[in-house]
Design a protein around this motif. Structure first.
Motif, PDB file in Angstrom:
ATOM      1  N   UNK A 181       0.818  -1.213   0.000  1.00 43.85           N
ATOM      2  CA  UNK A 181       0.000   0.000   0.000  1.00 43.85           C
ATOM      3  C   UNK A 181       0.854   1.266   0.000  1.00 43.85           C
ATOM      4  N   UNK A 182       2.055   1.163   0.569  1.00 47.70           N
ATOM      5  CA  UNK A 182       2.908   2.351   0.712  1.00 47.70           C
ATOM      6  C   UNK A 182       3.954   2.468  -0.396  1.00 47.70           C
ATOM      7  N   UNK A 183       3.772   1.733  -1.482  1.00 52.87           N
ATOM      8  CA  UNK A 183       4.684   1.828  -2.626  1.00 52.87           C
ATOM      9  C   UNK A 183       4.875   3.283  -3.073  1.00 52.87           C
ATOM     10  N   UNK A 184       3.794   4.094  -3.191  1.00 48.56           N
ATOM     11  CA  UNK A 184       3.979   5.485  -3.632  1.00 48.56           C
ATOM     12  C   UNK A 184       4.774   6.338  -2.653  1.00 48.56           C
ATOM     13  N   UNK A 185       4.905   5.881  -1.419  1.00 50.61           N
ATOM     14  CA  UNK A 185       5.653   6.631  -0.411  1.00 50.61           C
ATOM     15  C   UNK A 185       7.094   6.152  -0.329  1.00 50.61           C
ATOM     16  N   UNK A 186       7.306   4.838  -0.438  1.00 46.52           N
ATOM     17  CA  UNK A 186       8.631   4.250  -0.211  1.00 46.52           C
ATOM     18  C   UNK A 186       9.537   4.373  -1.426  1.00 46.52           C
ATOM     19  N   UNK A 187       9.006   4.145  -2.623  1.00 46.87           N
ATOM     20  CA  UNK A 187       9.883   4.037  -3.788  1.00 46.87           C
ATOM     21  C   UNK A 187      10.436   5.365  -4.330  1.00 46.87           C
ATOM     22  N   UNK A 188       9.654   6.452  -4.403  1.00 41.62           N
ATOM     23  CA  UNK A 188      10.203   7.687  -4.993  1.00 41.62           C
ATOM     24  C   UNK A 188      11.495   8.200  -4.362  1.00 41.62           C
ATOM     25  N   UNK A 189      11.650   8.194  -3.032  1.00 38.15           N
ATOM     26  CA  UNK A 189      12.930   8.669  -2.479  1.00 38.15           C
ATOM     27  C   UNK A 189      14.117   7.826  -2.937  1.00 38.15           C
ATOM     28  N   UNK A 190      13.915   6.521  -3.108  1.00 35.35           N
ATOM     29  CA  UNK A 190      14.998   5.649  -3.572  1.00 35.35           C
ATOM     30  C   UNK A 190      15.318   5.950  -5.029  1.00 35.35           C
ATOM     31  N   UNK A 191      14.275   6.208  -5.824  1.00 33.51           N
ATOM     32  CA  UNK A 191      14.491   6.600  -7.223  1.00 33.51           C
ATOM     33  C   UNK A 191      15.302   7.895  -7.296  1.00 33.51           C
ATOM     34  N   UNK A 192      14.943   8.867  -6.487  1.00 34.24           N
ATOM     35  CA  UNK A 192      15.629  10.161  -6.504  1.00 34.24           C
ATOM     36  C   UNK A 192      17.089  10.019  -6.096  1.00 34.24           C
ATOM     37  N   UNK A 193      17.347   9.101  -5.170  1.00 35.83           N
ATOM     38  CA  UNK A 193      18.709   8.899  -4.672  1.00 35.83           C
ATOM     39  C   UNK A 193      19.608   8.236  -5.713  1.00 35.83           C
ATOM     40  N   UNK A 194      19.054   7.306  -6.495  1.00 41.53           N
ATOM     41  CA  UNK A 194      19.881   6.467  -7.361  1.00 41.53           C
ATOM     42  C   UNK A 194      19.835   6.830  -8.846  1.00 41.53           C
ATOM     43  N   UNK A 195      18.830   7.581  -9.266  1.00 41.09           N
ATOM     44  CA  UNK A 195      18.650   7.872 -10.690  1.00 41.09           C
ATOM     45  C   UNK A 195      18.837   9.368 -10.940  1.00 41.09           C
ATOM     46  N   UNK A 196      19.676   9.703 -11.922  1.00 38.94           N
ATOM     47  CA  UNK A 196      19.899  11.107 -12.261  1.00 38.94           C
ATOM     48  C   UNK A 196      18.744  11.629 -13.124  1.00 38.94           C
ATOM     49  N   UNK A 197      18.663  12.956 -13.217  1.00 40.80           N
ATOM     50  CA  UNK A 197      17.614  13.547 -14.046  1.00 40.80           C
ATOM     51  C   UNK A 197      17.790  13.160 -15.509  1.00 40.80           C
ATOM     52  N   UNK A 198      19.024  13.085 -15.960  1.00 38.85           N
ATOM     53  CA  UNK A 198      19.292  12.691 -17.344  1.00 38.85           C
ATOM     54  C   UNK A 198      18.784  11.275 -17.606  1.00 38.85           C
ATOM     55  N   UNK A 199      19.023  10.382 -16.675  1.00 36.27           N
ATOM     56  CA  UNK A 199      18.558   8.992 -16.829  1.00 36.27           C
ATOM     57  C   UNK A 199      17.041   8.919 -16.800  1.00 36.27           C
ATOM     58  N   UNK A 200      16.422   9.732 -15.951  1.00 31.52           N
ATOM     59  CA  UNK A 200      14.966   9.715 -15.837  1.00 31.52           C
ATOM     60  C   UNK A 200      14.284  10.213 -17.108  1.00 31.52           C
ATOM     61  N   UNK A 201      15.037  10.932 -17.945  1.00 32.80           N
ATOM     62  CA  UNK A 201      14.464  11.466 -19.185  1.00 32.80           C
ATOM     63  C   UNK A 201      14.648  10.529 -20.387  1.00 32.80           C
ATOM     64  N   UNK A 202      15.311   9.414 -20.196  1.00 37.28           N
ATOM     65  CA  UNK A 202      15.545   8.487 -21.310  1.00 37.28           C
ATOM     66  C   UNK A 202      14.217   8.015 -21.877  1.00 37.28           C
ATOM     67  N   UNK A 203      14.071   8.099 -23.189  1.00 35.80           N
ATOM     68  CA  UNK A 203      12.848   7.648 -23.852  1.00 35.80           C
ATOM     69  C   UNK A 203      13.076   6.279 -24.479  1.00 35.80           C
ATOM     70  N   UNK A 204      12.055   5.459 -24.421  1.00 39.19           N
ATOM     71  CA  UNK A 204      12.129   4.107 -24.961  1.00 39.19           C
ATOM     72  C   UNK A 204      11.129   3.951 -26.106  1.00 39.19           C
ATOM     73  N   UNK A 205      11.478   3.087 -27.055  1.00 35.24           N
ATOM     74  CA  UNK A 205      10.571   2.827 -28.162  1.00 35.24           C
ATOM     75  C   UNK A 205       9.312   2.128 -27.659  1.00 35.24           C
ATOM     76  N   UNK A 206       8.166   2.365 -28.299  1.00 37.13           N
ATOM     77  CA  UNK A 206       6.937   1.665 -27.886  1.00 37.13           C
ATOM     78  C   UNK A 206       7.114   0.158 -27.998  1.00 37.13           C
TER      79      UNK A 206
END
Length: 381
Positions: A181-206
């Motif tokens: 139930x707390x996935x929306x609370x727990x995961x974003x801080x870990x994403x912010x810690x480990x993933x750069x803004x450049x990586x978060x902008x990577x686009x993938x083919x459909x």
């Protein structure tokens, strides 16, 4: 006067303990989160109500609770104990997997087989916490049951603990569903810690289009391969893939609708309520239970980080880079984890939807956690 005194002593107020009050408050908080915050309401609401029901004190001579099987020297099970039997015996979790299979579309995973690696990487939380629990003094069966919380899969956690450590079933189940139930609370801080803004902008083919033949063959091939790798996973993976085959075959639509709606809803309500009712204060409020919650959170965080870091590692060898955020969806909280990935990615690029890409490791995580449970069953059952 004697009758009046007896009536008073038979009320819940006369036997109410501080532990009961704490657990009733916990149940109310779960209901609040379900209704107001809409955190997994289909799970938290019946669990919270079950916690309240399970902590109403009563005369021990009355067989009312989930653990009451004998009254006045005669074999007489309580009504709640019959419902709880479906949890203890491991019957309800596979029924839920059957329904989940009938609702799940594996197209994203079929179109991107490499996503299996991300689902597998997220399982590091399970095995890492297993080792950690051993060092903290839990035995092997308890450690395996606690570690599976990292898969963020409530039915799998309940199924494994019912087989290996039934005395810890209540705390493990509550921890697993709480972190789902707390996935929306727990995961974003870990994403912010480990993933750069450049990586978060990577686009993938459909994702590519998947044929009907591939969809039909997938559950058949998966159950054969998974069961050969880990025979202990046969119950969960078998039911999951049966439900999916009912959906994809095109000739059993009525059965697919029944197991994906009515059966799934009934089993979810019964399992969630029974798990909540099993959290009686005398059983739940112990140092061991609190340790399970701490280890479960650690397991879930490690699983999330494992998926993210492995996605970054894969990008070192891929010509077409993947957005490493989808690695967080390797835990099997379907589809919440994939939605969290989508929401987080859109903060950096509003034209970069990742939901379908994230669903691939997400559904892979469901299979992965079931196989991990099968490995533990084969080792310790």
């Amino acid at each position: 006067m004697h009758i009046l005194e007896k009536m008073v002593m038979n009320t819940g107020f006369a036997n109410l303990t501080a532990g009961n009050i704490v657990m009733i408050v916990v149940g109310c908080i779960a209901i609040y989160l379900a209704i107001v915050k809409k955190y997994e309401p289909l799970l938290l609401l019946p669990i919270g109500f079950g916690v309240i029901v399970g902590n109403i004190p009563y005369n021990p001579a009355l067989p009312l609770g989930v653990y009451d099987t004998v009254a006045n020297g005669a074999s007489q099970n309580s009504v709640l104990s019959y419902i709880y039997w479906g949890v203890q015996s491991g019957v309800l979790p596979p029924m839920i997997f059957l329904g989940i299979g009938a609702l799940t579309d594996f197209s994203s995973l079929i179109s991107s087989p490499k996503s299996v690696l991300l689902g597998a990487a997220a399982q590091i939380g399970i095995f890492g916490t297993f080792v950690g629990a051993l060092f903290l003094g839990f035995d092997a069966l308890e450690s395996a049951s606690i570690g599976i919380i990292g898969g963020a899969d409530g039915p799998t956690s309940i199924f494994l603990s019912s087989q290996l450590a039934p005395h810890l079933l209540g705390p493990i189940a509550i921890a697993a569903y709480s972190y789902m139930a707390l996935v929306p609370v727990i995961q974003p801080p870990i994403m912010k810690l480990l993933i750069t803004e450049k990586e978060a902008r990577i686009r993938m083919k459909p994702p590519r289009a998947v044929s009907k033949t591939e969809k039909i063959l997938f559950p058949i091939v998966t159950v054969i391969v998974a069961a050969l790798i880990a025979p202990g996973s046969l119950t969960l993976v078998g039911m999951l893939m049966l439900g999916n085959l009912l959906k994809e075959s095109g000739v059993t639509d009525r059965l697919a609708r029944s197991v994906g709606n009515a059966l799934l809803d009934i089993c979810t309500v019964l399992l969630s309520f029974a798990v909540g009712a099993s959290t009686q204060a005398s059983v739940f409020l112990t140092p061991k239970s609190l340790g399970i919650f701490a280890l479960g959170l650690t397991s879930f965080m490690i699983a999330t980080a494992g998926g993210l870091l492995f996605a970054k590692f894969m990008n070192l060898f891929l010509k077409e880079k993947i957005n490493p955020l989808i690695g967080a969806a390797g835990v099997s909280a379907v589809p919440d984890s994939a939605r969290v990935v989508q929401h987080y990615a859109l903060k950096y690029d509003k034209d970069n939807p990742l939901l379908m890409h994230a669903m691939a490791p997400n559904v892979s995580g469901v299979i992965g956690s079931a196989i991990a449970a099968g490995v533990f069953i084969a080792l310790f059952a």
